[in-house]
Motif scaffolding. Structure first.
Motif, PDB file in Angstrom:
ATOM      1  N   PRO A  56      37.972 -12.583   7.841  1.00  0.00           N
ATOM      2  CA  PRO A  56      38.370 -12.546   6.424  1.00  0.00           C
ATOM      3  C   PRO A  56      39.672 -13.272   6.114  1.00  0.00           C
ATOM      4  O   PRO A  56      39.957 -13.538   4.947  1.00  0.00           O
ATOM      5  CB  PRO A  56      38.495 -11.042   6.139  1.00  0.00           C
ATOM      6  CG  PRO A  56      37.603 -10.393   7.134  1.00  0.00           C
ATOM      7  CD  PRO A  56      37.734 -11.230   8.375  1.00  0.00           C
ATOM      8  N   CYS A  82      39.775 -15.652   3.241  1.00  0.00           N
ATOM      9  CA  CYS A  82      38.448 -16.250   3.389  1.00  0.00           C
ATOM     10  C   CYS A  82      37.420 -15.338   2.733  1.00  0.00           C
ATOM     11  O   CYS A  82      37.347 -14.154   3.048  1.00  0.00           O
ATOM     12  CB  CYS A  82      38.122 -16.470   4.867  1.00  0.00           C
ATOM     13  SG  CYS A  82      39.256 -17.603   5.707  1.00  0.00           S
ATOM     14  N   MET A  83      36.650 -15.911   1.838  1.00  0.00           N
ATOM     15  CA  MET A  83      35.680 -15.136   1.071  1.00  0.00           C
ATOM     16  C   MET A  83      34.367 -14.997   1.841  1.00  0.00           C
ATOM     17  O   MET A  83      33.938 -15.915   2.538  1.00  0.00           O
ATOM     18  CB  MET A  83      35.410 -15.828  -0.268  1.00  0.00           C
ATOM     19  CG  MET A  83      36.645 -16.011  -1.128  1.00  0.00           C
ATOM     20  SD  MET A  83      37.349 -14.426  -1.672  1.00  0.00           S
ATOM     21  CE  MET A  83      36.044 -13.891  -2.779  1.00  0.00           C
ATOM     22  N   TYR A  96      32.108 -16.606   6.248  1.00  0.00           N
ATOM     23  CA  TYR A  96      33.351 -16.691   5.476  1.00  0.00           C
ATOM     24  C   TYR A  96      33.727 -18.144   5.205  1.00  0.00           C
ATOM     25  O   TYR A  96      33.473 -19.030   6.024  1.00  0.00           O
ATOM     26  CB  TYR A  96      34.504 -16.024   6.228  1.00  0.00           C
ATOM     27  CG  TYR A  96      34.307 -14.552   6.516  1.00  0.00           C
ATOM     28  CD1 TYR A  96      34.568 -13.586   5.539  1.00  0.00           C
ATOM     29  CD2 TYR A  96      33.861 -14.123   7.765  1.00  0.00           C
ATOM     30  CE1 TYR A  96      34.386 -12.237   5.801  1.00  0.00           C
ATOM     31  CE2 TYR A  96      33.676 -12.779   8.033  1.00  0.00           C
ATOM     32  CZ  TYR A  96      33.942 -11.836   7.055  1.00  0.00           C
ATOM     33  OH  TYR A  96      33.757 -10.514   7.313  1.00  0.00           O
ATOM     34  N   GLY A  98      37.167 -20.435   3.466  1.00  0.00           N
ATOM     35  CA  GLY A  98      38.521 -20.380   2.925  1.00  0.00           C
ATOM     36  C   GLY A  98      38.961 -21.726   2.409  1.00  0.00           C
ATOM     37  O   GLY A  98      38.331 -22.758   2.665  1.00  0.00           O
TER      38      GLY A  98
END
Length: 215
Positions: A56, A82-83, A96, A98
């Motif tokens: 994340p 980071c999504m 993830y 970013g």
């Protein structure tokens, strides 16, 4: 830029026309938890990265060396959120992504700000912690364990949880207190409750809390 591409995009604007920016030296850029890891030299007007992460958050370190003295370094570590890409979570091993975009001037100014002390980098990995545990376990005498742990804490980038592990690998609580005095750092923001979990003997615990209060 495609979210799955981890290549570094350098800015297209030349520094040649900016007398202030041109004084910014080359930066050595490294990362952890970006895929792949970044390890490159960079000098341009803009840093722009977008790509997959393994967690994340990712860390990107910028390290500028003075042209007149290579031993003089200016360092900045940026934590990149980071999504979670929910739509792709089932179709990729790296769900993830970013992104970090900033000007060279802003990054360098942030690094030079004395109110922003450099973060430790790179963080110690779980694999490295297992190696450290084995090395300490192989030390016969507790005094050797403590000295080795002190050396390791100075060389490694340990977080608070890892320092707690390091302390608990020393069986004797008086020796553990001696180690605690050497490795504790204000940036980790220890609480009394966390200290109580490390020390069971009340008189040792009180000494440890006194050390904590004197930071």
């Amino acid at each position: 830029m495609n979210a799955q591409s981890a290549s570094v995009v350098l800015g297209n604007v030349s520094l040649a026309g900016d007398s202030n920016a041109i004084r910014i030296p080359f930066a050595h850029v490294r990362s952890v938890r970006t895929l792949p890891a970044i390890d490159s030299l960079w000098q341009d007007s803009t840093w722009s990265w977008r790509g997959p992460c393994s967690a994340p958050t990712a860390l990107i370190q910028f390290e500028w060396m003075a042209s007149s003295d290579s031993a003089t370094k200016t360092t900045l570590v940026k934590e990149v959120p980071c999504m979670l890409m929910v739509a792709n979570a089932e179709s990729t091993d790296n769900p993830y992504t970013g992104e970090l975009k900033a000007t060279a001037e802003s990054l360098y100014a942030e690094a030079q700000n004395s109110s922003n002390p450099p973060k430790c980098f790179p963080p110690t990995s779980p694999i490295r912690m297992a190696q450290i545990e084995e090395a300490i376990a192989e030390s016969i005498f507790e005094s050797e364990k403590v000295q080795l742990a002190i050396q390791i804490s100075a060389q490694e980038c340990l977080n608070k949880s890892q320092i707690s592990q390091l302390l608990l690998w020393v069986p004797s609580e008086d020796r553990r207190l001696a180690l605690f005095e050497k490795v504790i750092h204000p940036r980790h923001q220890w609480t009394v409750g966390e200290v109580e979990e490390i020390f069971q003997l009340q008189f040792i615990e009180r000494k440890a809390i006194a050390v904590l209060n004197n930071l």
